[in-house]
Write a protein that holds these residues in place. Structure first.
Motif, PDB file in Angstrom:
ATOM      1  N   PRO A  33      -2.900  -0.254 -13.523  1.00  0.00           N
ATOM      2  CA  PRO A  33      -1.735  -0.654 -12.719  1.00  0.00           C
ATOM      3  C   PRO A  33      -0.918   0.553 -12.272  1.00  0.00           C
ATOM      4  O   PRO A  33      -0.282   1.219 -13.093  1.00  0.00           O
ATOM      5  N   VAL A  34      -0.966   0.850 -10.992  1.00  0.00           N
ATOM      6  CA  VAL A  34      -0.232   1.977 -10.424  1.00  0.00           C
ATOM      7  C   VAL A  34       0.382   1.541  -9.102  1.00  0.00           C
ATOM      8  O   VAL A  34       0.025   0.493  -8.553  1.00  0.00           O
ATOM      9  N   ALA A  35       1.307   2.356  -8.588  1.00  0.00           N
ATOM     10  CA  ALA A  35       1.854   2.134  -7.251  1.00  0.00           C
ATOM     11  C   ALA A  35       0.975   2.904  -6.272  1.00  0.00           C
ATOM     12  O   ALA A  35       1.229   4.070  -5.969  1.00  0.00           O
ATOM     13  N   ALA A  36      -0.078   2.264  -5.807  1.00  0.00           N
ATOM     14  CA  ALA A  36      -1.049   2.933  -4.938  1.00  0.00           C
ATOM     15  C   ALA A  36      -0.440   3.200  -3.568  1.00  0.00           C
ATOM     16  O   ALA A  36       0.331   2.387  -3.052  1.00  0.00           O
ATOM     17  N   PRO A  37      -0.773   4.333  -2.948  1.00  0.00           N
ATOM     18  CA  PRO A  37      -0.191   4.678  -1.648  1.00  0.00           C
ATOM     19  C   PRO A  37      -0.664   3.756  -0.530  1.00  0.00           C
ATOM     20  O   PRO A  37      -1.775   3.221  -0.570  1.00  0.00           O
ATOM     21  N   ILE A  38       0.199   3.589   0.469  1.00  0.00           N
ATOM     22  CA  ILE A  38      -0.133   2.812   1.664  1.00  0.00           C
ATOM     23  C   ILE A  38      -0.619   3.802   2.730  1.00  0.00           C
ATOM     24  O   ILE A  38       0.096   4.747   3.069  1.00  0.00           O
ATOM     25  N   PRO A  39      -1.827   3.630   3.263  1.00  0.00           N
ATOM     26  CA  PRO A  39      -2.371   4.591   4.231  1.00  0.00           C
ATOM     27  C   PRO A  39      -1.578   4.621   5.540  1.00  0.00           C
ATOM     28  O   PRO A  39      -0.968   3.634   5.954  1.00  0.00           O
ATOM     29  N   THR A  40      -1.623   5.772   6.195  1.00  0.00           N
ATOM     30  CA  THR A  40      -1.031   5.934   7.515  1.00  0.00           C
ATOM     31  C   THR A  40      -1.896   5.231   8.564  1.00  0.00           C
ATOM     32  O   THR A  40      -2.964   4.701   8.250  1.00  0.00           O
ATOM     33  N   ARG A  41      -1.462   5.285   9.812  1.00  0.00           N
ATOM     34  CA  ARG A  41      -2.244   4.706  10.911  1.00  0.00           C
ATOM     35  C   ARG A  41      -3.671   5.262  10.932  1.00  0.00           C
ATOM     36  O   ARG A  41      -4.629   4.541  11.232  1.00  0.00           O
ATOM     37  N   ASP A  42      -3.820   6.569  10.635  1.00  0.00           N
ATOM     38  CA  ASP A  42      -5.142   7.200  10.705  1.00  0.00           C
ATOM     39  C   ASP A  42      -5.807   7.353   9.344  1.00  0.00           C
ATOM     40  O   ASP A  42      -6.771   8.111   9.194  1.00  0.00           O
ATOM     41  N   GLY A  43      -5.295   6.649   8.330  1.00  0.00           N
ATOM     42  CA  GLY A  43      -5.974   6.601   7.047  1.00  0.00           C
ATOM     43  C   GLY A  43      -5.551   7.610   6.003  1.00  0.00           C
ATOM     44  O   GLY A  43      -6.068   7.605   4.883  1.00  0.00           O
ATOM     45  N   ARG A  44      -4.625   8.494   6.321  1.00  0.00           N
ATOM     46  CA  ARG A  44      -4.156   9.455   5.315  1.00  0.00           C
ATOM     47  C   ARG A  44      -3.306   8.754   4.268  1.00  0.00           C
ATOM     48  O   ARG A  44      -2.579   7.801   4.569  1.00  0.00           O
ATOM     49  N   LEU A  45      -3.380   9.233   3.031  1.00  0.00           N
ATOM     50  CA  LEU A  45      -2.576   8.658   1.962  1.00  0.00           C
ATOM     51  C   LEU A  45      -1.263   9.401   1.766  1.00  0.00           C
ATOM     52  O   LEU A  45      -0.339   8.887   1.142  1.00  0.00           O
ATOM     53  N   GLN A  46      -1.179  10.627   2.283  1.00  0.00           N
ATOM     54  CA  GLN A  46       0.026  11.443   2.232  1.00  0.00           C
ATOM     55  C   GLN A  46       0.084  12.224   3.530  1.00  0.00           C
ATOM     56  O   GLN A  46      -0.918  12.813   3.945  1.00  0.00           O
ATOM     57  N   ALA A  47       1.217  12.218   4.204  1.00  0.00           N
ATOM     58  CA  ALA A  47       1.328  12.871   5.512  1.00  0.00           C
ATOM     59  C   ALA A  47       2.207  14.106   5.420  1.00  0.00           C
ATOM     60  O   ALA A  47       3.263  14.088   4.787  1.00  0.00           O
ATOM     61  N   GLU A  48       1.760  15.190   6.047  1.00  0.00           N
ATOM     62  CA  GLU A  48       2.569  16.394   6.168  1.00  0.00           C
ATOM     63  C   GLU A  48       3.117  16.467   7.580  1.00  0.00           C
ATOM     64  O   GLU A  48       2.359  16.508   8.552  1.00  0.00           O
ATOM     65  N   LEU A  49       4.440  16.464   7.684  1.00  0.00           N
ATOM     66  CA  LEU A  49       5.127  16.483   8.968  1.00  0.00           C
ATOM     67  C   LEU A  49       5.992  17.736   9.017  1.00  0.00           C
ATOM     68  O   LEU A  49       7.087  17.759   8.463  1.00  0.00           O
ATOM     69  N   ASN A  50       5.447  18.791   9.615  1.00  0.00           N
ATOM     70  CA  ASN A  50       6.118  20.095   9.634  1.00  0.00           C
ATOM     71  C   ASN A  50       6.351  20.572   8.210  1.00  0.00           C
ATOM     72  O   ASN A  50       5.403  20.823   7.489  1.00  0.00           O
ATOM     73  N   ASP A  51       7.587  20.672   7.763  1.00  0.00           N
ATOM     74  CA  ASP A  51       7.871  21.177   6.415  1.00  0.00           C
ATOM     75  C   ASP A  51       8.188  20.056   5.441  1.00  0.00           C
ATOM     76  O   ASP A  51       8.881  20.267   4.436  1.00  0.00           O
ATOM     77  N   VAL A  52       7.665  18.871   5.706  1.00  0.00           N
ATOM     78  CA  VAL A  52       7.938  17.699   4.877  1.00  0.00           C
ATOM     79  C   VAL A  52       6.630  17.021   4.509  1.00  0.00           C
ATOM     80  O   VAL A  52       5.716  16.919   5.327  1.00  0.00           O
ATOM     81  N   SER A  53       6.518  16.576   3.264  1.00  0.00           N
ATOM     82  CA  SER A  53       5.406  15.739   2.836  1.00  0.00           C
ATOM     83  C   SER A  53       5.967  14.354   2.555  1.00  0.00           C
ATOM     84  O   SER A  53       6.978  14.209   1.854  1.00  0.00           O
ATOM     85  N   ARG A  80      -4.176   8.113  -7.394  1.00  0.00           N
ATOM     86  CA  ARG A  80      -3.572   6.796  -7.621  1.00  0.00           C
ATOM     87  C   ARG A  80      -4.370   5.681  -6.950  1.00  0.00           C
ATOM     88  O   ARG A  80      -4.541   4.589  -7.516  1.00  0.00           O
ATOM     89  N   MET A  81      -4.864   5.959  -5.756  1.00  0.00           N
ATOM     90  CA  MET A  81      -5.685   4.962  -5.083  1.00  0.00           C
ATOM     91  C   MET A  81      -6.961   4.695  -5.882  1.00  0.00           C
ATOM     92  O   MET A  81      -7.399   3.555  -6.030  1.00  0.00           O
ATOM     93  N   TRP A  82      -7.557   5.757  -6.418  1.00  0.00           N
ATOM     94  CA  TRP A  82      -8.770   5.622  -7.222  1.00  0.00           C
ATOM     95  C   TRP A  82      -8.485   4.853  -8.520  1.00  0.00           C
ATOM     96  O   TRP A  82      -9.269   3.989  -8.925  1.00  0.00           O
ATOM     97  N   LEU A  83      -7.374   5.162  -9.162  1.00  0.00           N
ATOM     98  CA  LEU A  83      -7.035   4.461 -10.400  1.00  0.00           C
ATOM     99  C   LEU A  83      -6.864   2.962 -10.164  1.00  0.00           C
ATOM    100  O   LEU A  83      -7.237   2.142 -11.002  1.00  0.00           O
ATOM    101  N   GLN A  84      -6.296   2.614  -9.014  1.00  0.00           N
ATOM    102  CA  GLN A  84      -6.144   1.199  -8.703  1.00  0.00           C
ATOM    103  C   GLN A  84      -7.503   0.506  -8.646  1.00  0.00           C
ATOM    104  O   GLN A  84      -7.653  -0.625  -9.122  1.00  0.00           O
ATOM    105  N   THR A  85      -8.497   1.185  -8.108  1.00  0.00           N
ATOM    106  CA  THR A  85      -9.833   0.583  -8.035  1.00  0.00           C
ATOM    107  C   THR A  85     -10.447   0.439  -9.417  1.00  0.00           C
ATOM    108  O   THR A  85     -11.377  -0.362  -9.597  1.00  0.00           O
ATOM    109  N   ARG A  86      -9.939   1.208 -10.387  1.00  0.00           N
ATOM    110  CA  ARG A  86     -10.441   1.118 -11.763  1.00  0.00           C
ATOM    111  C   ARG A  86      -9.646   0.129 -12.613  1.00  0.00           C
ATOM    112  O   ARG A  86      -9.834   0.037 -13.817  1.00  0.00           O
ATOM    113  N   GLY A  87      -8.731  -0.581 -11.983  1.00  0.00           N
ATOM    114  CA  GLY A  87      -7.962  -1.595 -12.692  1.00  0.00           C
ATOM    115  C   GLY A  87      -6.740  -1.082 -13.420  1.00  0.00           C
ATOM    116  O   GLY A  87      -6.135  -1.820 -14.196  1.00  0.00           O
TER     117      GLY A  87
END
Length: 266
Positions: free
Chosen positions: A102-122, A93-100
């Motif tokens: 229209p998507v809901a691009a992810p907001i990066p975490t503090r350390d730059g991840r686009l999706q965070a895994e927290l124990n048994d949760v994504s 999705r982030m890549w598609l946004q750069t290609r113009g």
């Protein structure tokens, strides 16, 4: 929070409070938002000011939240087999946004991840995109949708990263696989977002077009086939943007018939 969030099911006919407890372990909406608030602050440095609704879709929990003057959606999944796909499609999705696209691009975490895994949760976060669901009663919107799918196919054909370990073979490429009214937002003048890339797969563009043609009118409940008039408008718009060969046109006709049969609509 100013009020307790409303909890609802996206498409299932089950008690949302029961699903909230049994699937996610939250006693109520307040505890769910409290957990998300802690996770968003620790991982994204996002402080929730308000949350007005929670929506459950299978083993996913979506929260509509407000921070300052911004509206965001936080999406929590408790299905570990999907975690790699969620991470891969966040990058897509982030890549598609750069290609113009229209998507809901992810907001990066503090350390730059686009999706965070927290124990048994994504967990992922994206902005709320304004718009209404695509109206197939408007020929102009149907035409725009056909053109958008053609544009999306062109972009996806150039995507070089693998999704969930898969790869294209032969005439197959990456396709959306769920392009329909429920996943297309339109503003006053144009499409503002194509949503829900979790079902992307590798297939021919004609197979994806056939599925989209039949299901374009569907939303969340009471599914039925898109009318033949709308299907013709949609396919014509797609072909005007990305012409089909005679072989592909024949494949499309067979594909549409197969999708109609699959859903019992033939």
């Amino acid at each position: 929070m100013t009020a307790t969030p409303v909890v609802s099911m996206l498409w299932e006919s089950v008690d949302p409070s029961v699903a909230l407890l049994e699937r996610f372990g939250f006693d109520d909406a307040v505890s769910a938002v409290g957990w998300m608030g802690d996770a968003l602050w620790d991982t994204w440095a996002i402080a929730i000011h308000d949350c007005d609704r929670l929506v459950i879709s299978d083993r996913n929990l979506l929260a509509w939240i407000t921070i300052d003057d911004r509206r965001l959606i936080a999406k929590l999944s408790v299905s570990p087999p999907l975690f790699q796909r969620l991470a891969d499609t966040a990058i897509l999705r982030m890549w598609l946004q750069t290609r113009g696209i229209p998507v809901a691009a992810p907001i990066p975490t503090r350390d730059g991840r686009l999706q965070a895994e927290l124990n048994d949760v994504s967990l992922g976060v994206c902005p709320v995109i304004e718009g209404d669901l695509l109206d197939v009663g408007d020929p102009g919107q149907v035409t725009e949708a056909g053109q958008m799918l053609a544009t999306l196919h062109e972009a996806l054909a150039a995507y070089s990263h693998r999704i969930d370990g898969g790869r294209p073979t032969g005439r197959e490429q990456l396709v959306h696989n769920d392009f329909r009214s429920a996943n297309i937002l339109r503003g006053s003048t144009s499409i503002t977002a194509v949503l829900d890339f979790e079902d992307v797969t590798y297939h021919t563009r004609v197979a994806d077009l056939a599925k989209a043609t039949v299901l374009l009118a569907t939303r969340y409940h009471d599914w039925g086939p898109t009318s033949e008039v709308v299907r013709d408008t949609f396919v014509a718009a797609y072909g005007g943007q990305a012409p089909l060969t005679s072989t592909e046109q024949n494949e499309l006709e067979r594909g549409i018939a197969a999708v109609l049969t699959h859903f019992g609509w033939a």
